[in-house]
Design a protein around this motif. Structure first.
Motif, PDB file in Angstrom:
ATOM      1  N   LYS A 290       0.839  -1.197   0.000  1.00 39.72           N
ATOM      2  CA  LYS A 290       0.000   0.000   0.000  1.00 39.72           C
ATOM      3  C   LYS A 290       0.870   1.242   0.000  1.00 39.72           C
ATOM      4  O   LYS A 290       1.876   1.295   0.696  1.00 39.72           O
ATOM      5  CB  LYS A 290      -0.905   0.016   1.237  1.00 39.72           C
TER       6      LYS A 290
ATOM      7  N   ASN B 102      -7.624  -1.273   6.658  1.00 37.72           N
ATOM      8  CA  ASN B 102      -6.911  -0.498   7.686  1.00 37.72           C
ATOM      9  C   ASN B 102      -7.189  -0.934   9.116  1.00 37.72           C
ATOM     10  O   ASN B 102      -7.408  -0.108   9.991  1.00 37.72           O
ATOM     11  CB  ASN B 102      -7.236   0.997   7.524  1.00 37.72           C
ATOM     12  N   GLN B 105      -4.168  -3.162  15.616  1.00 38.83           N
ATOM     13  CA  GLN B 105      -4.402  -3.696  16.954  1.00 38.83           C
ATOM     14  C   GLN B 105      -4.885  -2.571  17.846  1.00 38.83           C
ATOM     15  O   GLN B 105      -4.285  -1.489  17.876  1.00 38.83           O
ATOM     16  CB  GLN B 105      -3.115  -4.288  17.512  1.00 38.83           C
ATOM     17  N   LYS B 287      -4.342  -9.313   4.330  1.00 32.76           N
ATOM     18  CA  LYS B 287      -3.111  -8.816   3.707  1.00 32.76           C
ATOM     19  C   LYS B 287      -2.477  -7.856   4.707  1.00 32.76           C
ATOM     20  O   LYS B 287      -3.157  -6.962   5.217  1.00 32.76           O
ATOM     21  CB  LYS B 287      -3.423  -8.079   2.412  1.00 32.76           C
ATOM     22  N   TYR B 288      -1.192  -8.047   4.975  1.00 36.82           N
ATOM     23  CA  TYR B 288      -0.523  -7.268   6.008  1.00 36.82           C
ATOM     24  C   TYR B 288       0.334  -6.163   5.408  1.00 36.82           C
ATOM     25  O   TYR B 288       1.025  -6.369   4.408  1.00 36.82           O
ATOM     26  CB  TYR B 288       0.324  -8.181   6.894  1.00 36.82           C
ATOM     27  N   TYR B 289       0.276  -4.975   6.022  1.00 36.85           N
ATOM     28  CA  TYR B 289       1.062  -3.832   5.571  1.00 36.85           C
ATOM     29  C   TYR B 289       1.775  -3.235   6.774  1.00 36.85           C
ATOM     30  O   TYR B 289       1.461  -3.556   7.923  1.00 36.85           O
ATOM     31  CB  TYR B 289       0.147  -2.776   4.941  1.00 36.85           C
ATOM     32  N   LYS B 290       2.714  -2.358   6.492  1.00 37.16           N
ATOM     33  CA  LYS B 290       3.397  -1.661   7.588  1.00 37.16           C
ATOM     34  C   LYS B 290       3.388  -0.166   7.339  1.00 37.16           C
ATOM     35  O   LYS B 290       3.608   0.288   6.217  1.00 37.16           O
ATOM     36  CB  LYS B 290       4.851  -2.150   7.698  1.00 37.16           C
ATOM     37  N   MET B 291       3.115   0.570   8.391  1.00 34.57           N
ATOM     38  CA  MET B 291       3.239   2.021   8.295  1.00 34.57           C
ATOM     39  C   MET B 291       4.717   2.383   8.366  1.00 34.57           C
ATOM     40  O   MET B 291       5.557   1.564   8.709  1.00 34.57           O
ATOM     41  CB  MET B 291       2.507   2.667   9.483  1.00 34.57           C
ATOM     42  N   ASP B 292       5.010   3.648   8.041  1.00 35.31           N
ATOM     43  CA  ASP B 292       6.397   4.093   8.069  1.00 35.31           C
ATOM     44  C   ASP B 292       7.009   3.951   9.460  1.00 35.31           C
ATOM     45  O   ASP B 292       8.195   3.655   9.607  1.00 35.31           O
ATOM     46  CB  ASP B 292       6.480   5.559   7.628  1.00 35.31           C
ATOM     47  N   ASP B 296       2.026  -2.370  12.334  1.00 35.27           N
ATOM     48  CA  ASP B 296       1.335  -3.262  11.404  1.00 35.27           C
ATOM     49  C   ASP B 296      -0.092  -2.796  11.188  1.00 35.27           C
ATOM     50  O   ASP B 296      -0.773  -2.416  12.144  1.00 35.27           O
ATOM     51  CB  ASP B 296       1.271  -4.683  11.988  1.00 35.27           C
ATOM     52  N   TYR B 297      -0.568  -2.875   9.974  1.00 38.09           N
ATOM     53  CA  TYR B 297      -2.001  -2.771   9.736  1.00 38.09           C
ATOM     54  C   TYR B 297      -2.361  -3.764   8.654  1.00 38.09           C
ATOM     55  O   TYR B 297      -1.481  -4.304   7.981  1.00 38.09           O
ATOM     56  CB  TYR B 297      -2.427  -1.333   9.425  1.00 38.09           C
ATOM     57  N   ARG B 298      -3.630  -4.065   8.499  1.00 41.00           N
ATOM     58  CA  ARG B 298      -3.980  -5.118   7.565  1.00 41.00           C
ATOM     59  C   ARG B 298      -5.334  -4.855   6.925  1.00 41.00           C
ATOM     60  O   ARG B 298      -6.120  -4.030   7.391  1.00 41.00           O
ATOM     61  CB  ARG B 298      -4.005  -6.469   8.271  1.00 41.00           C
TER      62      ARG B 298
ATOM     63  N   TYR C 289       7.131  -6.457   2.636  1.00 37.97           N
ATOM     64  CA  TYR C 289       6.753  -5.048   2.640  1.00 37.97           C
ATOM     65  C   TYR C 289       7.678  -4.287   1.703  1.00 37.97           C
ATOM     66  O   TYR C 289       8.702  -4.810   1.271  1.00 37.97           O
ATOM     67  CB  TYR C 289       6.868  -4.475   4.052  1.00 37.97           C
ATOM     68  N   TYR C 297      11.517  -5.247   2.140  1.00 38.47           N
ATOM     69  CA  TYR C 297      11.915  -5.784   3.434  1.00 38.47           C
ATOM     70  C   TYR C 297      10.832  -6.749   3.890  1.00 38.47           C
ATOM     71  O   TYR C 297       9.734  -6.768   3.322  1.00 38.47           O
ATOM     72  CB  TYR C 297      12.230  -4.677   4.454  1.00 38.47           C
TER      73      TYR C 297
END
Lengths: 403, 403, 403
Positions: A290, B102, B105, B287-292, B296-298, C289, C297
């Protein structure tokens, strides 16, 4: 009442003719010997008919691949080239990737030459049967400096899957570790392919081969492919499916130590070799990302892979009274079948066949019976038993009655 | 010694009574004819008892789905709607998504009406049995302007899975391409569902149907569902499991060209149609994403899918001496069974049954034997053979002895 | 011609000797009774030999796990701890993670003590056999303040998999919901494990147990593990494979309601318990990611899991004429086998055995035949039938002929 009981407790046995002739005697005993040999040699010793068998094997397979490859200047590890990752009995080792990075939903030109166009009219024919990389829009757009292709809507840019790439050659040295537990539920017999004789030291160093390490549960990919009579380079280039078969043929009357796995290897998609239509094995998947603004983008991967199917089959036998009895009865019964053959010879081909026939067959016709009944209401059995006539039964027709 | 050998090489055959009676003769031959007809017609011709059979088929299935769908204003391709992506024998085509974007946790209110609350006290009863979308905290919090619900800890916001969405109707026109290689290990016979008569041109254009394209390995999803007697719209809405069965019934005594696959289709989760509890087929994945900043968000996806299970079974037969012999022996033996029936008729129901009985049975009682033994130490067999008496054995009891 | 036809329509039956002796009569009937009892009791009633059987069950399994766990201060839901997510018959519940975050392609020191080094020379021996977490470079580099290890190229930093972590204990209370539809194709009989007696209310509340809820399709993980005689804590710590077996043994001659599933549980990788080499079950996978600059990464996860394999087997029988006939014929034939035993007793062990032998056996030798043939071209059968001699056949040899 008493007569009834005495009549009931009698024993009937067939009246037999004993022929003292060398010819037929030898034939008879030879035929019997053959039948007995067949039953003892084949049915009992070879087929182990005295055992009950269990083929409904319960099996659990775990696999683990080890090794590192270098592909496109990146080091690939298990988490990247093995899929699915669970280490089940079916898994793929990816040997080649066609990667299309940074795809987003949008509009873009097709990538294949068959979508070449000079005008929108060339593209309308694709409208009803989408084939390429997305839904055709019917427009002809600029692909690169020399080429215009039809436009699609979908994940853009479109994959270019005709680029030549080399497979990851390190795969040949990867090792597959297979842990297989089996159970024969009928006998509650459990065993694994880690034989008790295997030490942790041996496991660390060994590689399966057909000569010295027939029980080592670690398999070099290159060896597996070679044992399946395949060429690694071709297989890595196009993909394919290899079967690793584990057979458990166990005689549980013997020691538990003699119940060992035997490994064999085969190419399962053998058809792919013969047929030029869609050779090999490949599939597409994507990794999703994303952007900061929430837009999805992805990396599309077309993976060429070698799929390994671990197939387990088993067949265990153990002595049991019931099949032993049934087969002994069958053996005894079958010995009698020899009589059919001997009767044909005796009554047709032997010197004095007519005499033997006369001896074997007694004849009684309904006219005799009727005469006997009419002449004397009270039948006199002794009389007509004396009136014997030689039977003309041909012996060939007789086959059925002696079976 | 010599006597022993001559005694050994003898041949014993049963002494028979030949009854020349039309009635029993015709019955006898008709019964024999029936038995022979059964064996030739059913056992040999129909059941092919002269063949050994191999049902332990080795099979490899590869599948590839093609087609593009439009869902939520996005173009979906294979990498998105097919899972697992490996193209194995079991795969799902997702027809409907419930997407929750989005998620992070944290703490948030439940989304379902059954967690409605006005006070924390309403929520304590959920503490011990979590059910919804996360671990209940026991607090009652603000969900929207009109509703308060119990709070949970977990991936937030909670999924709202009661929203109505329409399935992706384009799935009906997707095509499934199935590549199936089989091998009968017993005969080392290998074949694939790409028959040699299939050309690349044919493959490009064909779609399987039961009339003209019975060997085309490309299946339209809509056709498969129709052949399984299902309704596409309902199935796409709720999900379900469809079985694509490939049967290989091969007579390897015939030409290799006659060993062809036959396809059949069935709904495997047939129970789902009857029962209202948990109809259909769906599953969740993320689907897993990462913020800067590393958080973690998904995106949680609840997918309604049609699962396809490709099931392969096979049964091949080839002429072999051993089953042929065994079954011929069984046939010969069985012909003799007719005698049981004929004996019952002859000795009980025929005119002159008593005479036939007298002819068939010779009687000897232990009193005779004892008399003979006591009167003369050296027995004189010729004498007491003369002393015959008609047997009263009833024939009904005799059944057993002739089998 | 007419003679031919009359000769054909005759009936041959064996001539029998009826022995009126209490001893052998009782033995005979007792043996027959035993054989008949065996056939009626075992073959027909117990083994249901009058039925045709179908074991080629068609089965479809869907599973759904429910429950929330707390692991590393995060709430885990189904989308995180169940893999593969499709809810098929094989699925893993992850109980423990070893997480390595923010791996990128690069160079870094190994993490294990066995790669300890003080100088580059210590590392060259790893060059040819990569083992650890990447391709060895042969250099010795700084790992932490006290330790130098060999350098690798690959995903960095290297995983540290010897850290102790606790499994997610909430797994014990998770529930597995199993939906199983079966079909016996031979009888076109379809049923599911949701029995018609099960109400939606019951489903919401029930948990399977072996006493009162034998048909509840919801299984607590802890119960399943207990029924398989395993310890949850050990299993969750090391991983393992549990089989959930569903058996459908159906007598379709009875009511449809009596065809019900029976559940049983077993540990499939039983070998893991006995052998210290590679105990348990674990696998690695990664989440990928992208940084803003496009660099990949990933988070590498080593997952310890309990794998559940739902295994379905079935066996249905229904009355059919053909097996009934075949087995009745076999029963009749087998009754005759008793004769073998009785003959041995009669002709060898009974008082007056020689007399019985004389009565049972008629003898004819080829010398007689030859004499008869030479003395008179036209044989006179009546004469030599008179010339009878007692047979010396020993009875022991006779076994075969009566089978």
């Amino acid at each position: 009442m008493w007569t009834c009981i005495t009549d009931f407790f009698t024993y009937e046995t067939t009246k037999s003719v004993v022929v003292k002739s060398w010819t037929i005697g030898i034939i008879n005993r030879v035929v019997q010997l053959l039948i007995i040999t067949y039953f003892i040699g084949w049915v009992f010793v070879h087929e182990k008919a005295y055992q009950i068998r269990d083929t409904a094997i319960e099996s659990s397979v775990m696999t683990k691949v080890k090794g590192f490859g270098l592909y496109n200047n990146r080091v690939m590890d298990v988490a990247e080239y093995v899929t699915p990752s669970q280490g089940a009995s079916v898994f793929c080792i990816i040997t080649k990737f066609i990667t299309t990075e940074n795809q987003v939903q949008g509009y873009c030109p097709e990538s294949e030459m068959k979508f070449k166009c000079t005008h929108d009219n060339n593209c309308t024919r694709f409208l009803n049967k989408p084939g390429g990389n997305g839904l055709p829009t019917g427009r002809c757009v600029h692909f690169n400096d020399t080429l215009n292709t039809c436009e699609i809507r979908g994940w853009c840019p479109a994959e270019i899957d005709y680029i030549k790439t080399h497979p990851m050659m390190e795969v040949e040295n990867f090792t597959i570790f297979i842990k297989n537990s089996i159970r024969f539920p009928l006998f509650n017999f459990t065993k694994g392919n880690f034989l008790p004789t295997i030490t942790p030291q041996y496991i660390k160093a060994c590689n399966f081969d057909h000569e010295n390490n027939t029980y080592c549960p670690i398999f070099r990919v290159g060896d597996v492919i070679r044992y399946a009579h395949q060429n690694f380079t071709t297989l890595a280039q196009k993909g394919g499916v290899i079967g690793i078969k584990i057979g458990w043929m166990c005689d549980l009357d013997k020691s538990e130590d003699e119940c060992n796995p035997s490994y064999s290897f085969t190419r399962l998609d053998a058809m792919s070799e013969k047929n030029s239509v869609s050779p090999g094995y490949n599939f597409r998947y994507a990794k999703y990302y994303k952007m900061d603004n929430g837009t999805d983008y992805r990396t599309l991967l077309k993976a060429y892979a070698i799929r390994f199917d671990v197939l387990v089959n088993g067949n265990a036998g153990k002595f049991n009274m019931i099949p032993t009895l049934i087969n002994m009865v069958a053996a005894f019964t079958s010995v009698g079948v020899g009589t059919v053959l001997c009767d044909i010879i005796l009554l047709n081909f032997l010197k004095g066949a007519e005499q033997y026939k006369a001896k074997k067959f007694e004849e009684v016709s309904d006219t005799q019976i009727e005469n006997s009944l009419s002449s004397n209401g009270l039948y006199r059995s002794r009389e007509f038993i004396g009136v014997e006539k030689q039977s003309n039964d041909s012996g060939a027709f007789s086959i059925g009655q002696y079976g």
